[in-house]
Design a protein around this motif. Sequence first.
Motif, PDB file in Angstrom:
ATOM      1  N   ARG A  81     -79.236 -59.319  58.655  1.00  0.00           N
ATOM      2  CA  ARG A  81     -78.622 -59.415  59.976  1.00  0.00           C
ATOM      3  C   ARG A  81     -79.456 -60.213  60.967  1.00  0.00           C
ATOM      4  N   LEU A  82     -80.711 -60.426  60.633  1.00  0.00           N
ATOM      5  CA  LEU A  82     -81.638 -61.039  61.582  1.00  0.00           C
ATOM      6  C   LEU A  82     -81.687 -62.552  61.400  1.00  0.00           C
ATOM      7  N   SER A  83     -81.455 -63.268  62.487  1.00  0.00           N
ATOM      8  CA  SER A  83     -81.547 -64.732  62.477  1.00  0.00           C
ATOM      9  C   SER A  83     -82.109 -65.184  63.810  1.00  0.00           C
ATOM     10  N   LEU A  84     -82.430 -66.454  63.900  1.00  0.00           N
ATOM     11  CA  LEU A  84     -82.955 -66.985  65.155  1.00  0.00           C
ATOM     12  C   LEU A  84     -81.937 -66.811  66.277  1.00  0.00           C
ATOM     13  N   GLY A  85     -80.663 -67.057  65.975  1.00  0.00           N
ATOM     14  CA  GLY A  85     -79.632 -66.855  66.983  1.00  0.00           C
ATOM     15  C   GLY A  85     -79.535 -65.405  67.405  1.00  0.00           C
ATOM     16  N   GLY A  86     -79.708 -64.473  66.441  1.00  0.00           N
ATOM     17  CA  GLY A  86     -79.692 -63.059  66.780  1.00  0.00           C
ATOM     18  C   GLY A  86     -80.839 -62.668  67.688  1.00  0.00           C
ATOM     19  N   VAL A  87     -82.016 -63.258  67.457  1.00  0.00           N
ATOM     20  CA  VAL A  87     -83.168 -62.989  68.320  1.00  0.00           C
ATOM     21  C   VAL A  87     -82.903 -63.510  69.730  1.00  0.00           C
ATOM     22  N   ARG A  88     -82.296 -64.665  69.833  1.00  0.00           N
ATOM     23  CA  ARG A  88     -81.955 -65.204  71.155  1.00  0.00           C
ATOM     24  C   ARG A  88     -80.943 -64.310  71.866  1.00  0.00           C
ATOM     25  N   ASP A  89     -80.010 -63.749  71.100  1.00  0.00           N
ATOM     26  CA  ASP A  89     -79.056 -62.818  71.698  1.00  0.00           C
ATOM     27  C   ASP A  89     -79.748 -61.567  72.220  1.00  0.00           C
ATOM     28  N   LEU A  90     -80.690 -61.030  71.425  1.00  0.00           N
ATOM     29  CA  LEU A  90     -81.428 -59.853  71.866  1.00  0.00           C
ATOM     30  C   LEU A  90     -82.244 -60.144  73.118  1.00  0.00           C
ATOM     31  N   LYS A  91     -82.815 -61.342  73.181  1.00  0.00           N
ATOM     32  CA  LYS A  91     -83.578 -61.729  74.362  1.00  0.00           C
ATOM     33  C   LYS A  91     -82.677 -61.792  75.589  1.00  0.00           C
ATOM     34  N   ALA A  92     -81.472 -62.366  75.418  1.00  0.00           N
ATOM     35  CA  ALA A  92     -80.543 -62.471  76.555  1.00  0.00           C
ATOM     36  C   ALA A  92     -80.105 -61.095  77.031  1.00  0.00           C
ATOM     37  N   VAL A  93     -79.814 -60.194  76.102  1.00  0.00           N
ATOM     38  CA  VAL A  93     -79.391 -58.843  76.473  1.00  0.00           C
ATOM     39  C   VAL A  93     -80.528 -58.101  77.164  1.00  0.00           C
ATOM     40  N   THR A  94     -81.745 -58.224  76.624  1.00  0.00           N
ATOM     41  CA  THR A  94     -82.894 -57.555  77.224  1.00  0.00           C
ATOM     42  C   THR A  94     -83.129 -58.059  78.644  1.00  0.00           C
ATOM     43  N   SER A  95     -83.036 -59.364  78.835  1.00  0.00           N
ATOM     44  CA  SER A  95     -83.202 -59.938  80.170  1.00  0.00           C
ATOM     45  C   SER A  95     -82.129 -59.414  81.125  1.00  0.00           C
ATOM     46  N   TRP A  96     -80.915 -59.304  80.640  1.00  0.00           N
ATOM     47  CA  TRP A  96     -79.813 -58.806  81.466  1.00  0.00           C
ATOM     48  C   TRP A  96     -80.073 -57.364  81.909  1.00  0.00           C
ATOM     49  N   LEU A  97     -80.606 -56.558  80.974  1.00  0.00           N
ATOM     50  CA  LEU A  97     -80.831 -55.150  81.292  1.00  0.00           C
ATOM     51  C   LEU A  97     -82.045 -54.940  82.181  1.00  0.00           C
ATOM     52  N   LEU A  98     -83.108 -55.706  81.945  1.00  0.00           N
ATOM     53  CA  LEU A  98     -84.364 -55.476  82.660  1.00  0.00           C
ATOM     54  C   LEU A  98     -84.395 -56.116  84.038  1.00  0.00           C
ATOM     55  N   HIS A  99     -83.600 -57.151  84.238  1.00  0.00           N
ATOM     56  CA  HIS A  99     -83.662 -57.878  85.513  1.00  0.00           C
ATOM     57  C   HIS A  99     -82.363 -57.742  86.281  1.00  0.00           C
ATOM     58  N   GLY A 100     -81.770 -56.576  86.180  1.00  0.00           N
ATOM     59  CA  GLY A 100     -80.519 -56.336  86.891  1.00  0.00           C
ATOM     60  C   GLY A 100     -80.683 -56.260  88.393  1.00  0.00           C
ATOM     61  N   GLU A 101     -81.940 -56.126  88.877  1.00  0.00           N
ATOM     62  CA  GLU A 101     -82.130 -56.051  90.326  1.00  0.00           C
ATOM     63  C   GLU A 101     -81.700 -57.330  91.035  1.00  0.00           C
ATOM     64  N   ARG A 102     -81.548 -58.389  90.293  1.00  0.00           N
ATOM     65  CA  ARG A 102     -81.053 -59.627  90.904  1.00  0.00           C
ATOM     66  C   ARG A 102     -79.644 -59.445  91.445  1.00  0.00           C
ATOM     67  N   PHE A 103     -78.937 -58.469  90.905  1.00  0.00           N
ATOM     68  CA  PHE A 103     -77.571 -58.215  91.339  1.00  0.00           C
ATOM     69  C   PHE A 103     -77.500 -57.068  92.343  1.00  0.00           C
ATOM     70  N   GLY A 104     -78.692 -56.584  92.782  1.00  0.00           N
ATOM     71  CA  GLY A 104     -78.734 -55.498  93.748  1.00  0.00           C
ATOM     72  C   GLY A 104     -79.164 -54.191  93.103  1.00  0.00           C
ATOM     73  N   PRO A 105     -79.678 -53.254  93.894  1.00  0.00           N
ATOM     74  CA  PRO A 105     -80.193 -51.998  93.346  1.00  0.00           C
ATOM     75  C   PRO A 105     -79.124 -51.119  92.716  1.00  0.00           C
ATOM     76  N   ASP A 106     -77.868 -51.350  93.033  1.00  0.00           N
ATOM     77  CA  ASP A 106     -76.790 -50.533  92.476  1.00  0.00           C
ATOM     78  C   ASP A 106     -76.112 -51.185  91.277  1.00  0.00           C
ATOM     79  N   HIS A 107     -76.735 -52.233  90.766  1.00  0.00           N
ATOM     80  CA  HIS A 107     -76.173 -52.924  89.601  1.00  0.00           C
ATOM     81  C   HIS A 107     -75.999 -51.935  88.449  1.00  0.00           C
ATOM     82  N   GLN A 108     -74.762 -51.764  87.982  1.00  0.00           N
ATOM     83  CA  GLN A 108     -74.458 -50.714  87.018  1.00  0.00           C
ATOM     84  C   GLN A 108     -75.116 -50.938  85.667  1.00  0.00           C
TER      85      GLN A 108
END
Length: 429
Positions: A274-301
């Motif tokens: 299941r693991l590929s370079l594209g999959g790693v890039r997807d995991l990086k994008a998801v992690t960034s989305w979850l960890l840096h949600g403050e860009r959308f405000g403190p109430d970002h769901q």
Amino acid sequence: MLEPPAEDDEAYDYFSAEPSSSASTDPNQMRFWNLVRGVHDKEIFHAMATEKSATNSPVQSMANLPSFVRREFVKKRASLPKKRLPPVTHAGDAPMLPRFWALTDHSRQQVVLVLRGTMTLNEVAIDLACDTTPFRPSWSAASHGSSEPGPSQPQASQNDPSEYWVHQGMYGLAQLMGAPGKPVQQVVANALAQNEGYELILCGHSLGAGVCAVLGLMWGDPETCLTVESSGLPEGRPISVFCFAPPCVMSPTLSRVASTFITSFIWSHDVVSRLSLGGVRDLKAVTSWLLHGERFGPDHQEHVRNILRRIGKLEFMEWLSPGSTEQEDEDWFLSLRKTLEANMRHTNLFPPGRIFWAMRDDSFHQSLQRPDDPSLHTASNPEGSGAGDRLRVFEVENPEEVFNQVIFSMDMLSAHFVQNYDKYLRDYL
């Protein structure tokens, strides 16, 4: 390479291609780390290849007989039907290349090439060279009019506007091992040339499975399932490839083209498949989305703090009153997952060919388990067999939907071990 030494070589067994050895081939009598490092690979492979023929064939090892008896017996060997001859083995140990074995099975009229999985740091580097490179299968003149440009010049086929892609590191290794004149290609070519009409079987585990898949497309035409002239092998021999725990090695369009003669078997949540370079890039994008949600405000769901807060609330409510989970919360998490998956679009390599995926019945949600289905195969279990030991095997029609992301589970690493594949394949077959 498969020719035996001179007849006066006292240590040579004329009915195999490997030297006889007084050392035991019982793995229980070998040092553990020597087994892991592959020190005894040749002895074990040779013993396994000749074990059955040693009991069924009237021809036994000549190593312990006087030389004049051996010479007389060797003269008579030529008159024996090939089907009665024991297998001929060749263990390859080329520098900086994975270990490979070639077996000429006269009883089945097959030449079998086996490639080992990742073992050394050099092979780990090959796994990590996981970018993509364009590739064109070796179409034969009979099916596409011309075999050019061939696998040595990977580019889109003029007969098919879609462009095919493969794992860059494994394609490079396949070239080093299987291009005309290279070590593996020479061994296979000699074995096929010496045995008219024999078919070619390729198989491997992990890295070996990925390289076998690419070699199959370099040597064989996916439409006719026969070897091609550009491979340097005898032309027109049937070719089949069997991949166990294969990595993500080719694009889905190429995987479908290869399904005519490449078969893959994947056990449970094996992370390698299941693991590929594209999959790693997807995991990086998801992690960034979850960890840096403050860009959308403190109430970002979708911020990780809000997610953890909801998880804590659900676990507390489940502890107070089991089964009290509200549908609203489940819907919210399902919506979150769909949102994240909508942004996971980088995966472009998948397991090769026709894919069979095996799971234990208890790996599914309780509502999907089939404990009373008599058609399910039951795995061997010394402590007894229950619903959890029952195997379910699926043929995967859309690998893009099934193997497009890593599933984090307790067996995601252990599922890749070759002994698990050996156990469950034996149970299923």
